[in-house]
Design a protein around this motif. Structure first.
Motif, PDB file in Angstrom:
ATOM      1  N   PHE A 107      23.320   4.709  64.313  1.00  0.00           N
ATOM      2  CA  PHE A 107      23.212   5.175  62.936  1.00  0.00           C
ATOM      3  C   PHE A 107      24.501   5.862  62.494  1.00  0.00           C
ATOM      4  CE2 PHE A 107      21.596   7.291  59.217  1.00  0.00           C
ATOM      5  CZ  PHE A 107      20.529   6.519  58.805  1.00  0.00           C
ATOM      6  N   ILE A 108      25.090   6.671  63.383  1.00  0.00           N
ATOM      7  CA  ILE A 108      26.355   7.336  63.059  1.00  0.00           C
ATOM      8  C   ILE A 108      27.444   6.298  62.821  1.00  0.00           C
ATOM      9  CG2 ILE A 108      28.182   8.830  63.969  1.00  0.00           C
ATOM     10  CD1 ILE A 108      26.012  10.434  65.375  1.00  0.00           C
ATOM     11  N   PHE A 109      27.463   5.245  63.647  1.00  0.00           N
ATOM     12  CA  PHE A 109      28.442   4.175  63.426  1.00  0.00           C
ATOM     13  C   PHE A 109      28.247   3.543  62.049  1.00  0.00           C
ATOM     14  CE2 PHE A 109      29.087  -0.452  63.500  1.00  0.00           C
ATOM     15  CZ  PHE A 109      30.467  -0.471  63.571  1.00  0.00           C
ATOM     16  N   LEU A 110      27.020   3.244  61.684  1.00  0.00           N
ATOM     17  CA  LEU A 110      26.752   2.632  60.387  1.00  0.00           C
ATOM     18  C   LEU A 110      27.158   3.548  59.241  1.00  0.00           C
ATOM     19  CD1 LEU A 110      23.293   0.949  61.071  1.00  0.00           C
ATOM     20  CD2 LEU A 110      25.530  -0.160  60.870  1.00  0.00           C
ATOM     21  N   LEU A 111      27.050   4.867  59.451  1.00  0.00           N
ATOM     22  CA  LEU A 111      27.469   5.809  58.411  1.00  0.00           C
ATOM     23  C   LEU A 111      28.978   5.785  58.186  1.00  0.00           C
ATOM     24  CD1 LEU A 111      25.236   8.939  59.152  1.00  0.00           C
ATOM     25  CD2 LEU A 111      25.034   7.365  57.225  1.00  0.00           C
ATOM     26  N   SER A 112      29.727   5.225  59.119  1.00  0.00           N
ATOM     27  CA  SER A 112      31.181   5.131  58.957  1.00  0.00           C
ATOM     28  C   SER A 112      31.604   3.800  58.333  1.00  0.00           C
ATOM     29  CB  SER A 112      31.872   5.303  60.318  1.00  0.00           C
ATOM     30  OG  SER A 112      31.624   4.185  61.162  1.00  0.00           O
ATOM     31  N   THR A 113      30.627   2.977  57.988  1.00  0.00           N
ATOM     32  CA  THR A 113      30.903   1.658  57.420  1.00  0.00           C
ATOM     33  C   THR A 113      30.500   1.642  55.946  1.00  0.00           C
ATOM     34  OG1 THR A 113      28.724   0.709  57.887  1.00  0.00           O
ATOM     35  CG2 THR A 113      30.355   0.706  59.691  1.00  0.00           C
ATOM     36  N   PRO A 114      30.762   0.547  55.243  1.00  0.00           N
ATOM     37  CA  PRO A 114      30.364   0.464  53.824  1.00  0.00           C
ATOM     38  C   PRO A 114      28.871   0.562  53.565  1.00  0.00           C
ATOM     39  CG  PRO A 114      32.062  -1.162  54.311  1.00  0.00           C
ATOM     40  CD  PRO A 114      31.656  -0.564  55.624  1.00  0.00           C
ATOM     41  N   VAL A 115      28.029   0.411  54.601  1.00  0.00           N
ATOM     42  CA  VAL A 115      26.591   0.521  54.361  1.00  0.00           C
ATOM     43  C   VAL A 115      26.133   1.977  54.321  1.00  0.00           C
ATOM     44  CG1 VAL A 115      26.169  -1.708  55.464  1.00  0.00           C
ATOM     45  CG2 VAL A 115      25.956   0.389  56.808  1.00  0.00           C
ATOM     46  N   ARG A 116      27.071   2.910  54.440  1.00  0.00           N
ATOM     47  CA  ARG A 116      26.723   4.326  54.376  1.00  0.00           C
ATOM     48  C   ARG A 116      25.972   4.669  53.092  1.00  0.00           C
ATOM     49  NH1 ARG A 116      28.759   9.391  56.202  1.00  0.00           N
ATOM     50  NH2 ARG A 116      28.226  11.026  54.722  1.00  0.00           N
ATOM     51  N   ARG A 117      26.486   4.186  51.951  1.00  0.00           N
ATOM     52  CA  ARG A 117      25.876   4.555  50.669  1.00  0.00           C
ATOM     53  C   ARG A 117      24.406   4.162  50.604  1.00  0.00           C
ATOM     54  NH1 ARG A 117      27.454   6.123  45.668  1.00  0.00           N
ATOM     55  NH2 ARG A 117      29.629   6.168  46.357  1.00  0.00           N
ATOM     56  N   PRO A 118      24.021   2.896  50.895  1.00  0.00           N
ATOM     57  CA  PRO A 118      22.592   2.589  50.847  1.00  0.00           C
ATOM     58  C   PRO A 118      21.774   3.318  51.903  1.00  0.00           C
ATOM     59  CG  PRO A 118      23.869   0.701  51.639  1.00  0.00           C
ATOM     60  CD  PRO A 118      24.846   1.685  51.089  1.00  0.00           C
ATOM     61  N   THR A 164      24.193  22.243  40.414  1.00  0.00           N
ATOM     62  CA  THR A 164      23.673  21.749  41.687  1.00  0.00           C
ATOM     63  C   THR A 164      23.416  20.253  41.650  1.00  0.00           C
ATOM     64  OG1 THR A 164      21.393  22.212  41.033  1.00  0.00           O
ATOM     65  CG2 THR A 164      22.570  23.948  42.218  1.00  0.00           C
ATOM     66  N   ALA A 165      23.893  19.589  40.636  1.00  0.00           N
ATOM     67  CA  ALA A 165      23.633  18.156  40.510  1.00  0.00           C
ATOM     68  C   ALA A 165      24.216  17.361  41.657  1.00  0.00           C
ATOM     69  CB  ALA A 165      24.203  17.634  39.196  1.00  0.00           C
ATOM     70  N   ALA A 166      25.312  17.849  42.222  1.00  0.00           N
ATOM     71  CA  ALA A 166      25.969  17.121  43.321  1.00  0.00           C
ATOM     72  C   ALA A 166      25.142  17.121  44.593  1.00  0.00           C
ATOM     73  CB  ALA A 166      27.342  17.726  43.609  1.00  0.00           C
ATOM     74  N   GLU A 167      24.050  17.895  44.590  1.00  0.00           N
ATOM     75  CA  GLU A 167      23.247  18.006  45.805  1.00  0.00           C
ATOM     76  C   GLU A 167      22.378  16.778  46.041  1.00  0.00           C
ATOM     77  OE1 GLU A 167      20.453  21.443  47.840  1.00  0.00           O
ATOM     78  OE2 GLU A 167      20.928  21.522  45.720  1.00  0.00           O
ATOM     79  N   VAL A 168      22.180  15.937  45.035  1.00  0.00           N
ATOM     80  CA  VAL A 168      21.369  14.742  45.199  1.00  0.00           C
ATOM     81  C   VAL A 168      22.099  13.763  46.088  1.00  0.00           C
ATOM     82  CG1 VAL A 168      20.253  12.821  44.037  1.00  0.00           C
ATOM     83  CG2 VAL A 168      20.340  15.055  42.928  1.00  0.00           C
ATOM     84  N   PRO A 169      21.490  13.284  47.186  1.00  0.00           N
ATOM     85  CA  PRO A 169      22.164  12.332  48.072  1.00  0.00           C
ATOM     86  C   PRO A 169      22.560  11.082  47.317  1.00  0.00           C
ATOM     87  CG  PRO A 169      20.159  13.184  49.081  1.00  0.00           C
ATOM     88  CD  PRO A 169      20.156  13.632  47.655  1.00  0.00           C
ATOM     89  N   ALA A 170      23.838  10.739  47.373  1.00  0.00           N
ATOM     90  CA  ALA A 170      24.310   9.557  46.668  1.00  0.00           C
ATOM     91  C   ALA A 170      25.127   8.661  47.571  1.00  0.00           C
ATOM     92  CB  ALA A 170      25.149   9.978  45.455  1.00  0.00           C
ATOM     93  N   GLY A 171      25.145   8.965  48.867  1.00  0.00           N
ATOM     94  CA  GLY A 171      25.873   8.132  49.808  1.00  0.00           C
ATOM     95  C   GLY A 171      27.369   8.272  49.670  1.00  0.00           C
ATOM     96  N   ARG A 172      27.855   9.479  49.315  1.00  0.00           N
ATOM     97  CA  ARG A 172      29.289   9.640  49.136  1.00  0.00           C
ATOM     98  C   ARG A 172      30.014   9.525  50.463  1.00  0.00           C
ATOM     99  NH1 ARG A 172      26.568  14.335  48.560  1.00  0.00           N
ATOM    100  NH2 ARG A 172      27.184  16.162  49.732  1.00  0.00           N
ATOM    101  N   ALA A 173      31.311   9.382  50.406  1.00  0.00           N
ATOM    102  CA  ALA A 173      32.072   9.083  51.617  1.00  0.00           C
ATOM    103  C   ALA A 173      32.029  10.212  52.619  1.00  0.00           C
ATOM    104  CB  ALA A 173      33.520   8.765  51.244  1.00  0.00           C
ATOM    105  N   GLY A 174      32.039  11.457  52.177  1.00  0.00           N
ATOM    106  CA  GLY A 174      32.028  12.578  53.102  1.00  0.00           C
ATOM    107  C   GLY A 174      30.778  13.384  52.954  1.00  0.00           C
ATOM    108  N   MET A 175      30.703  14.489  53.663  1.00  0.00           N
ATOM    109  CA  MET A 175      29.550  15.358  53.616  1.00  0.00           C
ATOM    110  C   MET A 175      30.002  16.754  53.242  1.00  0.00           C
ATOM    111  SD  MET A 175      27.352  14.444  56.962  1.00  0.00           S
ATOM    112  CE  MET A 175      26.764  12.805  57.345  1.00  0.00           C
ATOM    113  N   SER A 176      29.037  17.543  52.767  1.00  0.00           N
ATOM    114  CA  SER A 176      29.331  18.940  52.525  1.00  0.00           C
ATOM    115  C   SER A 176      29.371  19.669  53.846  1.00  0.00           C
ATOM    116  CB  SER A 176      28.271  19.525  51.584  1.00  0.00           C
ATOM    117  OG  SER A 176      28.292  18.842  50.353  1.00  0.00           O
ATOM    118  N   ALA A 177      29.559  20.963  53.772  1.00  0.00           N
ATOM    119  CA  ALA A 177      29.935  21.675  54.978  1.00  0.00           C
ATOM    120  C   ALA A 177      28.807  22.056  55.902  1.00  0.00           C
ATOM    121  CB  ALA A 177      30.694  22.944  54.578  1.00  0.00           C
TER     122      ALA A 177
END
Length: 386
Positions: free
Chosen positions: A245-256, A364-377
């Protein structure tokens, strides 16, 4: 992958609107789906074998690929969440209240789902996690000493849990190792490491290879009957699932992946409890009893014909898919307006002993998961389990 923000200073609170790790939420949501598949059989009293004594195919598949595979993931994530809260400076009183709330919640849930794990989680948390929050971490030397002790104790307890047959015996070791990972910021470090995805992918390949080797050398009955083998194999496959799953999160399928699983993970406790309610209501509505495999007296029907058992399992797994889709839709819609799930809101209120902000604001709108490239802290949320 990139780390968007520095870790916040310890505050003893989890009010930061961007204090989320959406990848971690996604892994928790993925594990929640596995927990749902594990729980639906016992809740509906589905048969394990047919009238000839043969294990039903659906049950055998779940035993090999689901049972004891997702429980370790949730246990580890529970410890990770605790470790992050410890790192952020939560007081012993706050952490104690958090576990007591979970104990009350688990005690009530036990009435509807005997054998659930919220209550054992709370009890293990009270015995292990709350006391370790008093260990020294003020200096580098103290942190090294504390972390070393946690690591050694976690490994020892995990090995002991395997020799004891797994199940609830695995919780203490996974809790301590998860707390160590959380307090050291392992999730943030993985996000910040550009090679983490490929390392995780390589780990998944090794894990899958070892799994196939074990499957080739054992029979389904041996894997089912040998509790030590089942526990060890469960840990191996759980690690393989997470690495993949971590590997997939580093690929383009992270967003979905994040869009599908993170909303479930952010409301894990709410969804875990509501799944029990939905399954029991489904059973009651269609059979008039709690359990589609139940006898007329309301007790589990231990055996069915192969055809009837297969149909029962297919109906159950189909309904599990319906529950998954319903919870995804409801979680996504809820989180567009609110910062956390309703049970999480009460849990956080009890932890901090003050009413947290529930309704989402523009900031707080940015808190909705949107599959962005990085993560918050940071993610001060402790997931539920099964």
């Amino acid at each position: 992958m990139d780390l968007r923000q520095p870790a916040p200073a310890p505050t003893g609170r989890d009010d930061s609107p961007t204090a989320r790790l959406d990848g971690l939420d996604a892994i928790r949501g993925f594990a929640l789906v596995g927990i749902l598949l594990v729980n639906i059989g016992p809740l509906l009293h589905l048969p394990v074998i047919d009238t000839s004594g043969t294990v039903l195919p659906a049950y055998g598949w779940l035993q090999d690929f689901v049972q004891n595979r997702f429980f370790p993931i949730f246990s580890l994530l529970f410890g990770v969440g605790f470790g992050i809260m410890w790192r952020r400076g939560y007081t012993g009183a706050q952490l104690l209240r958090r576990m007591l709330f979970l104990a009350v919640l688990g005690s009530v849930h036990q009435l509807f789902q005997p054998g659930e794990a919220l209550l054992p989680y709370a009890l293990d948390g009270l015995v292990l996690l709350v006391p370790i929050s008093r260990l020294p971490r003020a200096t580098a030397r103290a942190r090294t000493w504390t972390d070393g002790c946690l690591g050694l104790a976690g490994v020892f307890l995990l090995v002991a849990g395997v020799f004891l047959g797994g199940g609830l015996a695995l919780i203490p070791g996974l809790f301590l190792l998860g707390a160590l990972a959380g307090v050291r910021g392992l999730a943030q470090r993985i996000e910040a490491c550009p090679r983490a995805g490929w390392t995780a992918g390589s780990t998944a390949i090794v894990g899958a290879s070892l799994t196939l080797l074990v499957f080739a050398q054992t029979t389904a009955l041996e894997r089912l009957a040998d509790t030590r083998l089942s526990a060890g194999l469960g840990l191996l496959m759980a690690a393989t699932y997470v690495a993949a799953f971590i590997f997939l999160l580093s690929t383009p399928v992270r967003r979905p992946l994040v869009a599908v699983f993170a909303p479930l993970g952010r409301m894990a406790c709410t969804n875990y409890l509501s799944a029990t309610l939905l399954i029991l209501l489904f059973s009651l509505a269609f059979t008039g009893e709690f359990g589609i495999g139940a006898s007329s007296a309301g007790r589990p029907a231990e055996q069915m014909s192969a055809a009837a058992g297969t149909v029962a399992w297919r109906v159950a797994l189909l309904f599990a898919g319906v529950v998954f889709l319903a919870q995804w839709a409801w979680s996504t819609a809820w989180l567009r307006r609110f910062r956390m799930g309703p049970v999480e809101y009460l849990w956080r209120w009890c932890t901090g002993w003050r009413r947290p902000q529930l309704r989402r604001t523009t900031s707080t709108a940015a808190e909705v998961p949107a599959g962005r490239a990085g993560m918050s802290a940071a993610v001060p949320v402790t997931g539920s389990t099964s």
